[in-house]
Write a protein that holds these residues in place. Structure first.
Motif, PDB file in Angstrom:
ATOM      1  N   TYR A 340       0.860  -1.198   0.000  1.00 34.51           N
ATOM      2  CA  TYR A 340       0.000   0.000   0.000  1.00 34.51           C
ATOM      3  C   TYR A 340       0.887   1.236   0.000  1.00 34.51           C
ATOM      4  O   TYR A 340       1.217   1.781   1.055  1.00 34.51           O
ATOM      5  CB  TYR A 340      -0.929   0.001   1.211  1.00 34.51           C
ATOM      6  CG  TYR A 340      -1.904  -1.128   1.184  1.00 34.51           C
ATOM      7  CD1 TYR A 340      -3.081  -1.027   0.454  1.00 34.51           C
ATOM      8  CD2 TYR A 340      -1.637  -2.316   1.845  1.00 34.51           C
ATOM      9  CE1 TYR A 340      -3.970  -2.093   0.402  1.00 34.51           C
ATOM     10  CE2 TYR A 340      -2.515  -3.380   1.793  1.00 34.51           C
ATOM     11  CZ  TYR A 340      -3.683  -3.257   1.066  1.00 34.51           C
ATOM     12  OH  TYR A 340      -4.554  -4.304   1.003  1.00 34.51           O
ATOM     13  N   SER A 391      -7.050  -5.966   5.372  1.00 35.39           N
ATOM     14  CA  SER A 391      -8.195  -6.808   5.716  1.00 35.39           C
ATOM     15  C   SER A 391      -9.430  -6.225   5.034  1.00 35.39           C
ATOM     16  O   SER A 391      -9.482  -5.032   4.785  1.00 35.39           O
ATOM     17  CB  SER A 391      -8.462  -6.798   7.225  1.00 35.39           C
ATOM     18  OG  SER A 391      -7.302  -7.107   7.935  1.00 35.39           O
ATOM     19  N   ARG A 392     -10.409  -7.036   4.789  1.00 33.19           N
ATOM     20  CA  ARG A 392     -11.672  -6.632   4.153  1.00 33.19           C
ATOM     21  C   ARG A 392     -11.396  -5.927   2.829  1.00 33.19           C
ATOM     22  O   ARG A 392     -12.140  -5.040   2.422  1.00 33.19           O
ATOM     23  CB  ARG A 392     -12.467  -5.706   5.090  1.00 33.19           C
ATOM     24  CG  ARG A 392     -12.667  -6.288   6.469  1.00 33.19           C
ATOM     25  CD  ARG A 392     -13.456  -5.376   7.353  1.00 33.19           C
ATOM     26  NE  ARG A 392     -14.813  -5.209   6.890  1.00 33.19           N
ATOM     27  CZ  ARG A 392     -15.636  -4.259   7.314  1.00 33.19           C
ATOM     28  NH1 ARG A 392     -15.217  -3.400   8.217  1.00 33.19           N
ATOM     29  NH2 ARG A 392     -16.856  -4.172   6.857  1.00 33.19           N
ATOM     30  N   ASP A 393     -10.300  -6.317   2.206  1.00 31.51           N
ATOM     31  CA  ASP A 393      -9.849  -5.637   0.995  1.00 31.51           C
ATOM     32  C   ASP A 393      -9.755  -6.651  -0.127  1.00 31.51           C
ATOM     33  O   ASP A 393      -8.799  -7.418  -0.196  1.00 31.51           O
ATOM     34  CB  ASP A 393      -8.478  -5.012   1.279  1.00 31.51           C
ATOM     35  CG  ASP A 393      -7.917  -4.291   0.067  1.00 31.51           C
ATOM     36  OD1 ASP A 393      -8.411  -4.515  -1.052  1.00 31.51           O
ATOM     37  OD2 ASP A 393      -6.976  -3.507   0.250  1.00 31.51           O
ATOM     38  N   LYS A 394     -10.761  -6.683  -0.987  1.00 29.85           N
ATOM     39  CA  LYS A 394     -10.708  -7.699  -2.026  1.00 29.85           C
ATOM     40  C   LYS A 394      -9.911  -7.230  -3.238  1.00 29.85           C
ATOM     41  O   LYS A 394      -9.622  -8.021  -4.119  1.00 29.85           O
ATOM     42  CB  LYS A 394     -12.111  -8.142  -2.436  1.00 29.85           C
ATOM     43  CG  LYS A 394     -12.943  -7.137  -3.174  1.00 29.85           C
ATOM     44  CD  LYS A 394     -14.250  -7.798  -3.584  1.00 29.85           C
ATOM     45  CE  LYS A 394     -15.132  -6.820  -4.346  1.00 29.85           C
ATOM     46  NZ  LYS A 394     -16.436  -7.386  -4.644  1.00 29.85           N
ATOM     47  N   ALA A 395      -9.555  -5.956  -3.262  1.00 25.18           N
ATOM     48  CA  ALA A 395      -8.810  -5.456  -4.413  1.00 25.18           C
ATOM     49  C   ALA A 395      -7.328  -5.802  -4.311  1.00 25.18           C
ATOM     50  O   ALA A 395      -6.726  -6.301  -5.245  1.00 25.18           O
ATOM     51  CB  ALA A 395      -9.000  -3.955  -4.548  1.00 25.18           C
ATOM     52  N   ARG A 396      -6.724  -5.488  -3.147  1.00 19.74           N
ATOM     53  CA  ARG A 396      -5.282  -5.699  -3.047  1.00 19.74           C
ATOM     54  C   ARG A 396      -4.876  -6.561  -1.852  1.00 19.74           C
ATOM     55  O   ARG A 396      -3.698  -6.868  -1.683  1.00 19.74           O
ATOM     56  CB  ARG A 396      -4.579  -4.338  -2.930  1.00 19.74           C
ATOM     57  CG  ARG A 396      -4.509  -3.592  -4.257  1.00 19.74           C
ATOM     58  CD  ARG A 396      -3.774  -2.275  -4.092  1.00 19.74           C
ATOM     59  NE  ARG A 396      -4.580  -1.294  -3.364  1.00 19.74           N
ATOM     60  CZ  ARG A 396      -4.116  -0.124  -2.942  1.00 19.74           C
ATOM     61  NH1 ARG A 396      -2.854   0.189  -3.129  1.00 19.74           N
ATOM     62  NH2 ARG A 396      -4.911   0.714  -2.299  1.00 19.74           N
ATOM     63  N   ASN A 399      -9.871 -10.640   1.694  1.00 19.43           N
ATOM     64  CA  ASN A 399     -11.292 -10.288   1.722  1.00 19.43           C
ATOM     65  C   ASN A 399     -11.901 -10.439   3.119  1.00 19.43           C
ATOM     66  O   ASN A 399     -12.975  -9.931   3.397  1.00 19.43           O
ATOM     67  CB  ASN A 399     -12.054 -11.178   0.735  1.00 19.43           C
ATOM     68  CG  ASN A 399     -13.217 -10.437   0.096  1.00 19.43           C
ATOM     69  OD1 ASN A 399     -13.604  -9.356   0.576  1.00 19.43           O
ATOM     70  ND2 ASN A 399     -13.782 -10.988  -0.932  1.00 19.43           N
ATOM     71  N   ILE A 430     -13.394   1.309   9.878  1.00 21.09           N
ATOM     72  CA  ILE A 430     -14.542   1.143   8.973  1.00 21.09           C
ATOM     73  C   ILE A 430     -15.749   0.701   9.795  1.00 21.09           C
ATOM     74  O   ILE A 430     -16.812   1.287   9.729  1.00 21.09           O
ATOM     75  CB  ILE A 430     -14.228   0.136   7.848  1.00 21.09           C
ATOM     76  CG1 ILE A 430     -12.978   0.580   7.079  1.00 21.09           C
ATOM     77  CG2 ILE A 430     -15.408   0.022   6.890  1.00 21.09           C
ATOM     78  CD1 ILE A 430     -12.495  -0.428   6.056  1.00 21.09           C
ATOM     79  N   GLN A 458     -11.477   6.239   6.381  1.00 19.44           N
ATOM     80  CA  GLN A 458     -10.170   5.683   6.053  1.00 19.44           C
ATOM     81  C   GLN A 458      -9.179   6.783   5.709  1.00 19.44           C
ATOM     82  O   GLN A 458      -9.536   7.958   5.609  1.00 19.44           O
ATOM     83  CB  GLN A 458     -10.291   4.692   4.884  1.00 19.44           C
ATOM     84  CG  GLN A 458     -10.487   3.249   5.335  1.00 19.44           C
ATOM     85  CD  GLN A 458      -9.267   2.700   6.071  1.00 19.44           C
ATOM     86  OE1 GLN A 458      -8.205   3.332   6.137  1.00 19.44           O
ATOM     87  NE2 GLN A 458      -9.414   1.514   6.635  1.00 19.44           N
ATOM     88  N   VAL A 459      -7.935   6.363   5.585  1.00 18.27           N
ATOM     89  CA  VAL A 459      -6.867   7.304   5.259  1.00 18.27           C
ATOM     90  C   VAL A 459      -6.469   7.089   3.810  1.00 18.27           C
ATOM     91  O   VAL A 459      -6.328   5.947   3.363  1.00 18.27           O
ATOM     92  CB  VAL A 459      -5.672   7.075   6.207  1.00 18.27           C
ATOM     93  CG1 VAL A 459      -4.442   7.823   5.725  1.00 18.27           C
ATOM     94  CG2 VAL A 459      -6.056   7.514   7.612  1.00 18.27           C
TER      95      VAL A 459
END
Lengths: 661, 132
Positions: A340, A391-396, A399, A430, A458-459
């Protein structure tokens, strides 16, 4: 001609609602070999089982077909009922007319003929069923625990207390795992080391526990009750018998490397114990940074060691041992947030992960327990915590929710306020998820009593400016963009499976989900079992979880292992493969495909013309065979039969369905 | 304007144009945190998604946000739910224009000179797009 009895279950309305039971019973009477047909509301009930047992005796039945739910549900129930009437249980056949028929159809006109076809097939197969005996197998009364964190320690202690021998294999030089790295634990703020180290010592001193630290599992063969495991005990270059743990070697050692235990935030010596309370208190030499191993000179540790325990010639040792059960408890890693770019992790010393910040609090950590910035050694006045990094990030990222971050962030914010009373914390979140006893109250205490500002949002970017870090985020409840000039940023990076989890899973023979967390056998009813009998899982190697959950799961896995070890004999698989050696061409494709190494080549002698011909064919070891059938489908000459599912039986089923529509 | 099924036509059109489903958004706000023109928006990017989820098409049609959006794609790059918000904005712009009704580029409004100079293809496509 066999004397077959057919029994059809209504399953309340589950089957009877869609299948015309009377018609089905009538049709069954006309199947070849059927001499008796009956129905009952709940065949799996005691009354239902009695009906089967009585009918077998009264009608002298030698084959039984039940039209019920899936054999996964009640095959054993009905086999037992048959056995009670003196029939070999493998002469009973289940026709699945619920999952395969009534549940997937709505129209009785269509479901009924299908149920009849399934029953006809089962009756045709049953006619060819043979009496089978399940082999009785020995159980090695010893367990292996892979991983020496809190899960492994707890499981080992429970198994040892039940009176069985346990070996703990830990790849690091000390047991303790992730919990040893933590400062305090939520929601009670117990000192992590204070509650963990007594357990570590207990494990080390327990007469039934054998610690194999700095060791890894190289190979697992065999099956439940008899796993043959090769363990590689890596060379420490220190004789553990002679070593007294005095510490002179690591005091004098001139070379350093980043400390794994301190998440690389400080350095350790090349001969080292990972932390002060390490168990065993025996150092290891890290070959990669040791001057002697790199350049052939130094040897200071050897010169200084009072009991002369240093041994540069030590080699890896392979230990081969048999175990009845295995508990896998290999724990978790933290996601590397470098992916990130917007958070700037790795580009500034004051941007840390949660686990790194944990070490900053610790009295034996890189800052000696002073909560200070790593950049200039001053205490941070403004600290921004960011949740769901990966976490909870299905893009990078991942999920799933990492489950522990909301709570450890609240804990760290509270600890920060205690150590640096004029510090201000901000938490970008979140959703705050605090399921657990006392968890919600704890998190609210952080917000209400410890002045932690929770910002729902979020940041988007973090960058250094002058002597601080600019954090640009949003508060989505006021829809205002927020800019904070922070001294420190803590990223709650996702809890991920160990990097070597896929390899270990393959080695041990258990499967995992798409994130490489090991799969339980059933998400609700078999939470610590795996699909491989005799192998159990505990702790964060199964999914992200906190300490109380890990400990419960470890004890659960231990109970399962104890239950297994307490058996005198295990019932093996009756439906094993069998080679018709006269037909076998000896290609040995079956040997290559067998996942249980149950197939070996043997040489047989055959009469050929006037002489004798020697040739190689395959042979199945029925004790090792688990009846998966891979060999049977691989066999080019069709010379392998799976008992209970022979080629003839399967063809009889197909014919019964196809030829009599 | 809603369709017979009670769905907002504007929003359904947006979904068709952009291929993005606003229901995937869990309102973390990272898009708004990262948006370089966030300060100039009357609805922040995450609000646009929320309004889409709630079916507030009139508010969306009147918002300046889709027109201020610079299509820099930062939101799309940051979104943890894999929603391409820049496409959502473009989809909104298209849907708003096409749903406005009236003869935005009706032939009667164009001068004979314009009609002569503009390529036939551009005219036909313009009418098709904006003459609904």
């Amino acid at each position: 001609m066999p004397r077959t009895g057919v029994f059809i279950c209504h399953c309340g309305t589950n089957i009877a609602g869609t299948v015309d039971i009377d018609k089905t019973v009538e049709a069954s009477r006309n199947f070849p070999g059927v001499v008796h047909a009956d129905e009952y509301r709940y065949l799996c009930s005691e009354m239902g089982q009695d009906i089967i047992t009585k009918a077998i005796k009264e009608n002298d039945l030698d084959r039984v077909v039940v039209g019920t739910c899936s054999p996964r549900m009640h095959e054993n129930t009905f086999r037992k009922a048959a056995a009670e009437a003196g029939l070999n249980p493998y002469l009973l056949e289940v026709a699945n007319i619920r999952e395969h028929c009534s549940w997937v159809h709505k129209d009785m006109e269509e479901a009924t003929p299908k149920a009849i076809a399934l029953l006809r097939a089962a009756a045709a197969k049953a006619a060819l069923n043979e009496a089978l005996e399940a082999p009785r197998l020995d159980v090695e009364k010893r367990a292996l625990v892979i991983g020496g964190g809190i899960a492994g320690i707890q499981a080992a202690l429970d198994i040892a207390e039940a009176g069985y021998e346990v070996d703990i294999v830990e790849k690091d030089p000390s047991i303790g795992g992730r919990m040893a790295q933590l400062e305090k634990t939520f929601p009670t703020l117990d000192c992590s080391a204070c509650i963990l180290t007594p357990k570590m010592v207990e494990a080390a001193q327990h007469p039934n526990i054998n610690l194999l630290t700095y060791s890894e599992v190289d190979e697992v063969k065999g099956f439940v009750g008899q796993f043959d495991v090769k363990i590689r005990q890596k060379a420490r270059y220190v004789d553990p018998v002679k070593c007294t743990g005095c510490g002179i070697c690591w005091e004098k050692c001139p070379s350093k490397a980043p400390s794994e235990f301190e998440m690389g935030l400080s350095k350790r010596k090349s001969i080292y114990v990972p932390f002060a309370q390490a168990v065993p208190m025996v150092p290891v030499i890290d070959r990669d940074s040791c001057l002697y191993f790199r350049k052939g000179r130094c040897q200071i540790c050897e010169k200084e060691c009072p009991p002369q325990a240093i041994d540069y010639e030590q080699q890896d040792e392979i230990i081969e041992r048999r175990y009845g059960a295995i508990v896998v408890a290999t724990g978790f890693d933290q996601l590397d947030p470098t992916i990130y770019g917007e958070y700037g992790y790795g580009q500034h010393p004051d941007i840390l992960t949660g686990l790194e910040f944990e070490r900053i609090f610790n009295a034996s950590g890189p800052t000696g327990g002073k909560v200070v910035k790593l950049s200039d050694g001053k205490p941070p006045k403004k600290v921004v915590f960011i949740q769901c990094i990966g976490s909870r990030d299905k893009a990078r990222g991942m999920n799933y929710c990492s489950k522990i971050c909301c709570m450890y962030t609240a804990k760290q914010a509270i600890l920060l306020k205690e150590k640096v009373p004029d510090a201000k914390s901000y938490v970008f979140y979140i959703d705050v998820r605090t399921g657990g006893k006392g968890y919600e109250e704890f998190q609210r205490r952080a917000a209400e009593e410890h002045d932690v500002a929770y910002m729902r949002g979020q940041v988007g970017k973090i960058f250094p400016e002058d002597d601080h870090l600019v954090v640009r985020g949003i508060d989505s409840l006021t829809n205002r963009n927020i800019e904070i000039k922070a001294d420190m940023v803590v990223l709650a990076a996702a809890t991920v499976a160990r990097g070597d989890a896929p390899e270990l899973g393959r080695l041990v023979g258990i499967n995992s989900d798409s994130y490489h967390f090991f799969n339980e056998a059933h998400p609700k009813l078999k939470p610590v079992e795996t699909h491989t009998a005799g192998i159990f899982i505990a702790g964060a190697c199964q999914a992200p979880k906190d300490i109380p959950e890990t400990v419960s799961q470890a004890s659960a896995a231990a109970v399962k292992a104890i239950g297994l070890l307490s058996k005198e004999k295990l019932q093996g698989e009756a439906c094993t493969a069998e080679v018709i050696q006269s037909d076998c061409s000896g290609c040995l494709n079956c040997e290559a495909i067998c996942p249980y190494t149950a197939i070996t080549p043997v040489e047989i002698e055959e009469r050929y013309k006037d002489g004798v011909l020697k040739r190689t064919v395959a042979e199945v070891n029925p004790a090792l065979c688990q009846g998966c059938g891979s060999c049977a489908v691989t066999c080019r000459s069709g010379s392998i039969n799976l008992k209970g599912f022979s080629n003839d039986q399967i063809m009889a089923e197909v014919d019964a369905i196809c030829l009599q529509r | 304007m809603t369709t017979e099924t009670g769905k907002s036509r504007l929003i359904e059109d947006m979904k068709m144009h952009s291929g993005q489903d606003p229901n995937g958004c869990y309102q973390c706000g990272k898009c708004s945190a990262a948006c370089p023109v966030s300060a100039a928006l009357d609805l922040k990017p995450h609000q646009v998604l929320r309004y889409l989820q709630m079916g507030l098409e009139n508010e969306l049609a009147e918002s300046k946000t889709p027109w201020v959006c610079a299509s820099c794609f930062t939101c799309a790059a940051r979104c943890p739910r894999d929603i391409d918000l820049a496409r959502v904005m473009e989809g909104l712009r298209l849907s708003i224009l096409r749903n406005r009704g009236g003869n935005k580029f009706g032939p009667a409004e164009l001068t004979p000179e314009q009609l002569e100079k503009l390529p036939q293809q551009a005219l036909v496509s313009g009418f098709r797009k904006y003459n609904k």
